[in-house]
Write an enzyme that holds these catalytic residues in place. Structure first.
Site, PDB file in Angstrom:
ATOM      1  N   TYR A 182       0.723  -1.228  -0.036  1.00  0.00           N
ATOM      2  CA  TYR A 182      -0.149   0.027   0.030  1.00  0.00           C
ATOM      3  C   TYR A 182       0.666   1.339  -0.074  1.00  0.00           C
ATOM      4  O   TYR A 182       0.820   2.159  -0.604  1.00  0.00           O
ATOM      5  CB  TYR A 182      -1.096  -0.250   1.120  1.00  0.00           C
TER       6      TYR A 182
ATOM      7  N   LYS B  26       0.973   4.316  -2.667  1.00  0.00           N
ATOM      8  CA  LYS B  26       0.490   5.567  -2.415  1.00  0.00           C
ATOM      9  C   LYS B  26       1.735   6.739  -2.717  1.00  0.00           C
ATOM     10  O   LYS B  26       1.261   7.751  -3.210  1.00  0.00           O
ATOM     11  CB  LYS B  26       0.151   5.461  -0.856  1.00  0.00           C
TER      12      LYS B  26
END
Ligand code: NAI
Length: 599
Positions: free
Chosen positions: A163, A167
């Protein structure tokens, strides 16, 4: 205050069926935008799908009098989401890439599927949706794009390797879209939210979870999407009704070679300069890759013309009127002596620095770095074993009244005086245009560091002290220092505890804290300027002194002066009246003109 509205604009919000996306869609819908409410309607980990999430939000917008249509595609089919906007509303103006999922696992346990799915939804989904809108934006010369990053990307977070990489990847995407879209008035900004949602349940502490309402972030995103917001390429963090901008900054760094010779750089050099390489105290933001590369070009040019070679010790010296006034008070200037007002009152027509103020950039560079210690690898150098031996100051241009000087220092000479080592350092200070303004040369005596087999005499270039003329002084001036003189003077920057802390004074071999040698120098030059230069700082060229004995705060100084008109040179010595000891010897001031000399 004009209301922020989106009448006539079409906004696509991905992942708008819940959490943050829902709030964005509701706010934009309530402010006149026609909204495409996209949501796949699956679980937080990306499994499953349903039309319900998007449908509910569309109904909520409609219930508030807004206009909205649902879209149930995955953002990985972003072109279909944009198609919904075009088919229903004929245009698209705003794309908020918000859809997101989590597949948290510690790094070792991340499967390729967990990796790919996270990259697909966050990075590829943003790419597909935004790229499909891009031709419409370009054609209409208008577009607003939001990409959603996360503090997990900026700081890292345990269990979120997949993640966090996705991001932060979106920040890179935004940086480039901001550049490519700029000329078409397509702006791309990044939101870094923290909000209570199903993604953060169990991750955020309970008390924060209650307070971090997604609704608090929606106004920030709405403003970023508005035509009145001119930001492009900004990273905006928001949570709990607070917002700020985030920047990447680059430290000042260190040049690792002395010339263009590529063999100059060795791992040992990198190790030895690591502290400077990683020092972020002078970090700054570069607004574009060209600016950052320009900085590299300056370094290369500096290596070519040799101006980078001596930058191992470098410092920035900033000052303004308060600093100048504090210094002048520290060397005894007083409102009771009217001509001193030019050094004490910033609105005085001749306000400016007392010239010896400029001993400070050199001194502070030496104090704040290991400049002197770098010359003496065989011994420890600290406050308890150093004495200020000699000082030379030369001013090469008009005295600046405020601003910033860059000082570059080097060890110029080392002498073995048996009882100690004498280290001569040169510190040159430059203004912002690179002009040399001030030269300082200091001799520091390191007690107990002698007998290392070095030479005894100075090399050429070390400014010598000069004998006083063999006659009675032409003029003498007496100044009394105050008991608080050192306490006041130290506030200009020389915080060596020897001058205020009784214990440190004893450790250094004195009964009580002593006055700074450079403070006595300031008093002495005041006497010279008052007597031979109409107290006019602009007549000052240079001063050289040897510090021969300590002065205690409260003692009185007698400055004996001899004028040599032809040389425009004032020879002087300074004597403590209470014990008749010479404290400054072999000294002189060079002036541009002798003014008001009454011989
Ligand atoms: P949420 O889970 O409440 O909302 C995300 C929505 O995206 C869900 O309705 C989900 O169905 C939808 N979605 C997921 N995959 C999709 C796909 N492939 N296509 C279309 N829709 C899809 O989560 P939340 O918290 O509102 O998150 C919104 C965004 O903000 C996400 O990108 C998340 O990574 C990001 N974020 C959130 C933070 C927070 O504190 N809540 C912190 C940092 C970032």
């Amino acid at each position: 205050m004009a209301e922020i509205r989106f009448d006539g604009k079409v906004a696509v919000v991905t992942g708008a069926g819940a959490g943050l996306g829902r709030e964005y869609a509701l706010l934009l819908g309530s402010r006149g935008a026609k909204v495409v409410v996209n949501d796949l309607g699956g679980h937080f980990d990306g499994e499953g799908q349903s039309t319900k999430a998007a449908d509910v939000v569309v109904e909520e917008i409609k219930a508030l009098g807004g206009i909205a249509v649902p879209n149930y595609n995955s953002v990985t089919d972003g072109d279909k989401i944009i198609e919904t906007a075009i088919n229903n509303f004929g245009r698209v103006d705003i794309v908020i890439n918000n859809a997101g999922i989590l597949r948290d696992k510690s790094f070792a346990n991340i499967s390729e599927k967990d990796w790919d799915l996270i990259q697909d939804v966050h990075v590829k989904g943003s790419f597909k949706t935004t790229q499909a809108a891009w031709p419409y934006f370009k054609k209409q010369k208008y577009g607003r794009i939001i990409l959603t990053a996360s503090n997990s990307g900026i700081y890292g977070n345990f269990g979120q390797a997949n993640y966090s990489s996705a991001k932060l990847g979106l920040v890179g995407l935004a940086n480039t879209l901001a550049i490519e879209g700029g000329k078409y008035k397509i702006h791309c900004n990044v939101i870094v939210p923290t909000a209570a949602s199903r993604l953060t349940e169990g991750i955020l502490p309970d008390i924060m979870f209650q307070q971090l309402k997604p609704k608090l972030i929606a106004p920030v995103v709405a403003y970023l999407c508005h035509e009145s917001c001119q930001d492009n390429g900004s990273i905006i963090e928001s949570a709990a009704g607070w917002a700020t901008k985030i920047h990447f900054v680059r430290g000042k760094g260190a040049v690792l070679r002395k010339s263009l010779d590529e063999n100059d750089i060795k791992p040992e050099v990198v190790r030895d300069k690591w502290q400077r390489i990683t020092d972020m105290s002078k970090a700054k933001r570069f607004n574009a890759i060209q600016e950052a590369s320009g900085n590299l070009l300056e370094i290369i040019e500096g290596l070519q013309d040799g101006t980078q070679g001596d930058s191992e010790f470098e410092d920035t010296f900033k000052f303004g009127s308060k600093d100048l006034i504090l210094y002048s008070l520290g060397i005894g200037a007083s409102v009771t002596h009217k001509p001193d007002m030019r050094y004490l009152y910033e609105n005085h027509e001749d306000f400016g620095p007392f010239p010896t103020y400029f001993v400070l950039p050199g001194l502070l560079l030496s104090m704040g770095s290991t400049l002197v210690a770098s010359a003496l690898k065989h011994t420890q150098v600290d406050f308890t074993n150093i004495l200020h031996g000699e000082q030379y100051l030369e001013i090469l241009s008009d005295l600046p009244k405020n601003g910033e000087l860059t000082t570059k220092g080097e060890v110029f000479d080392i002498m073995d005086k048996k009882s100690g080592a004498a280290v001569v350092t040169n510190c040159n200070s430059y203004d912002q245009s690179g002009n040399l303004i001030v030269k300082n040369q200091s001799t520091t005596f390191v007690v107990g560091a002698g007998n290392f087999g070095g030479k005894k005499d100075p090399k050429s270039g070390v400014v010598p002290i000069l004998k006083n003329p063999n006659r009675k002084p032409d003029k003498s001036v007496i100044y009394k220092t105050s008991l608080d003189q050192a306490a006041l003077y130290r506030l200009s920057g020389d915080l060596n505890p020897l001058h205020i802390d009784p214990n440190m004074a004893v450790m250094a071999g004195f009964k009580v804290p002593i006055l700074h040698g450079l403070c006595s120098l300031g008093f002495s030059v005041r006497a010279v300027l008052n007597t031979y230069a109409g107290n006019d700082a602009s007549q000052f060229k240079a001063v050289k002194v040897r510090f021969s004995n300590p002065v205690l705060p409260g003692q009185s100084l007698r400055v004996d002066m001899w004028c040599n008109k032809n040389e425009k040179r004032i020879y002087f010595r300074t004597v403590v009246i209470e014990n008749n000891k010479e404290v400054i010897s072999g000294a002189y001031v060079d002036l541009k003109n002798i003014v008001a000399a009454k011989l």
